[in-house]
Scaffold this active site. Structure first.
Site, PDB file in Angstrom:
ATOM      1  N   ARG A  91      46.752  44.279  50.101  1.00 33.50           N
ATOM      2  CA  ARG A  91      46.248  43.507  48.861  1.00 33.50           C
ATOM      3  C   ARG A  91      46.703  42.417  50.064  1.00 33.50           C
ATOM      4  NH1 ARG A  91      49.550  47.830  46.089  1.00 33.50           N
ATOM      5  NH2 ARG A  91      48.640  49.092  45.152  1.00 33.50           N
ATOM      6  N   ASP A 151      51.746  51.921  38.027  1.00 32.84           N
ATOM      7  CA  ASP A 151      52.468  51.978  39.299  1.00 32.84           C
ATOM      8  C   ASP A 151      54.346  53.122  38.758  1.00 32.84           C
ATOM      9  OD1 ASP A 151      52.651  49.161  39.798  1.00 32.84           O
ATOM     10  OD2 ASP A 151      52.395  49.769  42.040  1.00 32.84           O
ATOM     11  N   ARG A 154      52.352  56.036  37.571  1.00 34.61           N
ATOM     12  CA  ARG A 154      52.313  57.131  38.879  1.00 34.61           C
ATOM     13  C   ARG A 154      53.913  57.617  38.869  1.00 34.61           C
ATOM     14  NH1 ARG A 154      48.841  52.501  41.848  1.00 34.61           N
ATOM     15  NH2 ARG A 154      46.719  53.353  41.103  1.00 34.61           N
ATOM     16  N   HIS A 178      54.080  45.018  43.274  1.00 39.38           N
ATOM     17  CA  HIS A 178      53.603  46.180  42.640  1.00 39.38           C
ATOM     18  C   HIS A 178      52.437  45.563  43.963  1.00 39.38           C
ATOM     19  CE1 HIS A 178      49.379  48.069  41.547  1.00 39.38           C
ATOM     20  NE2 HIS A 178      48.938  47.294  41.313  1.00 39.38           N
TER      21      HIS A 178
HETATM   22  N1  LIG Z   1      47.483  45.264  39.125  1.00 41.26           N
HETATM   23  C1  LIG Z   1      47.035  46.337  39.018  1.00 41.26           C
HETATM   24  O1  LIG Z   1      47.324  47.172  39.042  1.00 41.26           O
HETATM   25  C2  LIG Z   1      45.192  46.825  39.729  1.00 41.26           C
HETATM   26  C3  LIG Z   1      44.573  48.099  39.439  1.00 41.26           C
HETATM   27  C4  LIG Z   1      43.127  48.047  39.992  1.00 41.26           C
HETATM   28  C5  LIG Z   1      42.375  47.618  40.579  1.00 41.26           C
HETATM   29  N2  LIG Z   1      43.159  45.614  40.867  1.00 41.26           N
HETATM   30  C6  LIG Z   1      42.305  44.948  40.851  1.00 41.26           C
HETATM   31  O2  LIG Z   1      41.488  43.933  39.737  1.00 41.26           O
HETATM   32  C7  LIG Z   1      40.307  43.621  40.016  1.00 41.26           C
HETATM   33  C8  LIG Z   1      38.817  43.488  39.475  1.00 41.26           C
HETATM   34  O3  LIG Z   1      38.469  45.148  40.147  1.00 41.26           O
HETATM   35  P1  LIG Z   1      37.680  45.848  40.026  1.00 41.26           P
HETATM   36  O4  LIG Z   1      37.422  46.803  41.208  1.00 41.26           O
HETATM   37  O5  LIG Z   1      37.318  45.569  38.478  1.00 41.26           O
HETATM   38  O6  LIG Z   1      36.696  44.518  40.891  1.00 41.26           O
HETATM   39  P2  LIG Z   1      34.823  44.844  40.433  1.00 41.26           P
HETATM   40  O7  LIG Z   1      34.218  44.177  42.492  1.00 41.26           O
HETATM   41  O8  LIG Z   1      34.483  45.924  40.400  1.00 41.26           O
HETATM   42  O9  LIG Z   1      34.711  44.164  39.147  1.00 41.26           O
HETATM   43  C9  LIG Z   1      35.383  42.632  39.598  1.00 41.26           C
HETATM   44  C10 LIG Z   1      34.085  41.414  38.642  1.00 41.26           C
HETATM   45  O10 LIG Z   1      34.362  39.909  38.890  1.00 41.26           O
HETATM   46  C11 LIG Z   1      33.699  39.186  38.568  1.00 41.26           C
HETATM   47  N3  LIG Z   1      34.199  37.454  39.263  1.00 41.26           N
HETATM   48  C12 LIG Z   1      33.863  37.774  40.470  1.00 41.26           C
HETATM   49  N4  LIG Z   1      35.042  35.854  40.039  1.00 41.26           N
HETATM   50  C13 LIG Z   1      35.219  36.157  39.130  1.00 41.26           C
HETATM   51  C14 LIG Z   1      35.297  34.262  37.638  1.00 41.26           C
HETATM   52  N5  LIG Z   1      35.163  33.226  38.303  1.00 41.26           N
HETATM   53  N6  LIG Z   1      34.384  34.421  36.712  1.00 41.26           N
HETATM   54  C15 LIG Z   1      34.320  35.785  35.886  1.00 41.26           C
HETATM   55  N7  LIG Z   1      33.871  37.144  36.899  1.00 41.26           N
HETATM   56  C16 LIG Z   1      34.036  36.776  37.803  1.00 41.26           C
HETATM   57  C17 LIG Z   1      33.228  40.149  39.714  1.00 41.26           C
HETATM   58  O11 LIG Z   1      31.650  39.901  39.407  1.00 41.26           O
HETATM   59  C18 LIG Z   1      33.373  41.360  39.669  1.00 41.26           C
HETATM   60  O12 LIG Z   1      31.863  41.949  38.307  1.00 41.26           O
HETATM   61  C19 LIG Z   1      40.309  43.880  41.699  1.00 41.26           C
HETATM   62  O13 LIG Z   1      40.642  42.006  42.529  1.00 41.26           O
HETATM   63  C20 LIG Z   1      41.133  44.350  42.168  1.00 41.26           C
HETATM   64  O14 LIG Z   1      42.539  44.324  43.058  1.00 41.26           O
HETATM   65  C21 LIG Z   1      44.245  45.303  40.266  1.00 41.26           C
END
Ligand SMILES: NC(=O)c1ccc[n+]([C@@H]2O[C@H](COP(=O)([O-])OP(=O)(O)OC[C@H]3O[C@@H](n4cnc5c(N)ncnc54)[C@H](O)[C@@H]3O)[C@@H](O)[C@H]2O)c1
Length: 320
Positions: A91, A151, A154, A178
């Protein structure tokens, strides 16, 4: 400055997590309006249209692709935008790419003079929550991370499977980062009010319990890596966790959730965001509950804070 609509949610990032959250949120009936904002506007348009075609089957809600202007009257802004975690990528490797994105989104929110509560989801979530707070200078109650709510879910799921009991009867918390340094608060783990150690006496599956405990915690820590190896990303668990957090804010539920919040002396920690039990309501973080932890758990929490602090130092977010 526009007054926030009471149930408008702006979702920044219409990728897997943003769209899954929008899907779950629409079904939950919590929002009157959902705006999907993405630099890839076509993606936001497509997701909004797809979701809108399900409207005859859910609670009334206006779903549309949005722009920064949608931050102005949102009650809640949920930031899922960013670079995706790649297979095998930690991460923290995502850090540089996502910190810049977070700062630009916060600039947009500040330009709109939004009064929304802001939930950071993008990883590494604890670091990016800190980036968002420091960059915007907004009060810490208004910006927090989804933290270890997923988490903890889970953990509850795995304990419920092990104990053959409804996951909703299992109450337990994952605290800290996390990520890899997160800790299980076994001292706060209950099955329907029975401390987990007492529950052993009514359950026949406790042989090797200490080892099983370690295995369960390891499975929680590695869950995201496994799912990413299988299918490239995680989205449904986090989407449901976000509905839970969003509900706490939009309905002022004052729910106890392990969201990532700025430590201001809590548990002896300062200037780092990590997950501890918090009361979440319409003002965001209403209270940080400084629960009594065992010495080992407290040491684990401090270790987790140190891991995060070293990442913040790499990023130039805190003093050396
Ligand atoms: N915190 C958690 O528990 C958790 C769980 C799952 C995923 N995540 C995180 O969530 C994030 C998104 O994951 P995902 O699978 O949806 O990724 P993804 O690539 O499918 O979607 C991310 C989106 O963000 C957009 N984006 C990028 N820069 C941007 C901006 N400046 N303004 C607006 N949109 C913008 C992209 O175009 C893309 O569509 C990742 O960082 C991932 O690690 C966090």
């Amino acid at each position: 400055m526009q007054r926030p609509k009471t149930r408008k949610v702006a979702i920044v990032g219409a990728g897997d997590v943003g769209a899954s959250f929008a899907f779950a949120l629409a079904q939950a009936g919590l929002a009157e309006e959902i705006a999907l904002v993405d630099v890839n506007h076509d993606l936001a348009q497509g997701q909004a249209l797809d979701l809108a075609h399900g409207l005859p089957f859910v609670h009334p809600v206006h779903i549309h692709a949005g722009t920064e202007a949608d931050y102005a009257d949102a009650a809640l802004i949920v930031i899922t935008a960013g670079a995706k975690q790649r297979s095998g990528e930690s991460r923290r490797d995502l850090l540089g790419r996502n910190a810049a994105i977070m700062r630009s989104i916060m600039d947009g929110i500040m330009t709109q003079r939004s009064e929304a509560i802001i939930i950071v989801v993008s990883n590494p979530v604890d670091i990016l929550t800190h980036v968002a707070l420091q960059h915007s200078r907004l009060p810490p109650n208004r910006i927090f991370g989804s933290g270890t709510v997923l988490d903890s879910a889970r953990f509850r799921y795995l304990l419920s499977r092990h104990r053959h009991v409804d996951a909703r009867n299992v109450h337990s918390y994952i605290l800290g980062e996390h990520g890899d340094s997160e800790i299980a608060a076994w001292s706060m783990t209950h099955v329907a009010g029975l401390p987990i150690s007492d529950y052993c006496s009514v359950c026949n599956t406790c042989a090797g319990w200490e080892q099983i405990k370690d295995e369960i915690v390891s499975q929680v820590r590695n869950s995201a890596y496994h799912i990413i190896d299988y299918k490239g990303s995680t989205c449904y668990g986090i989407a449901l966790a976000l509905v839970r957090i969003a509900g706490a804010v939009l309905r002022n539920e004052r729910s106890m959730l392990t969201v990532s919040t700025l430590m201001q002396g809590n548990f002896g920690l300062h200037d780092v965001c990590l997950s501890v039990p918090c009361i979440v309501g319409s003002r965001g973080i209403e209270l940080v509950a400084t629960a009594k932890l065992t010495d080992d758990e407290l040491a684990g929490l401090h270790h987790s804070a140190e891991v995060l602090r070293s990442t913040l130092r790499e990023l130039g977010q805190v003093g050396q």
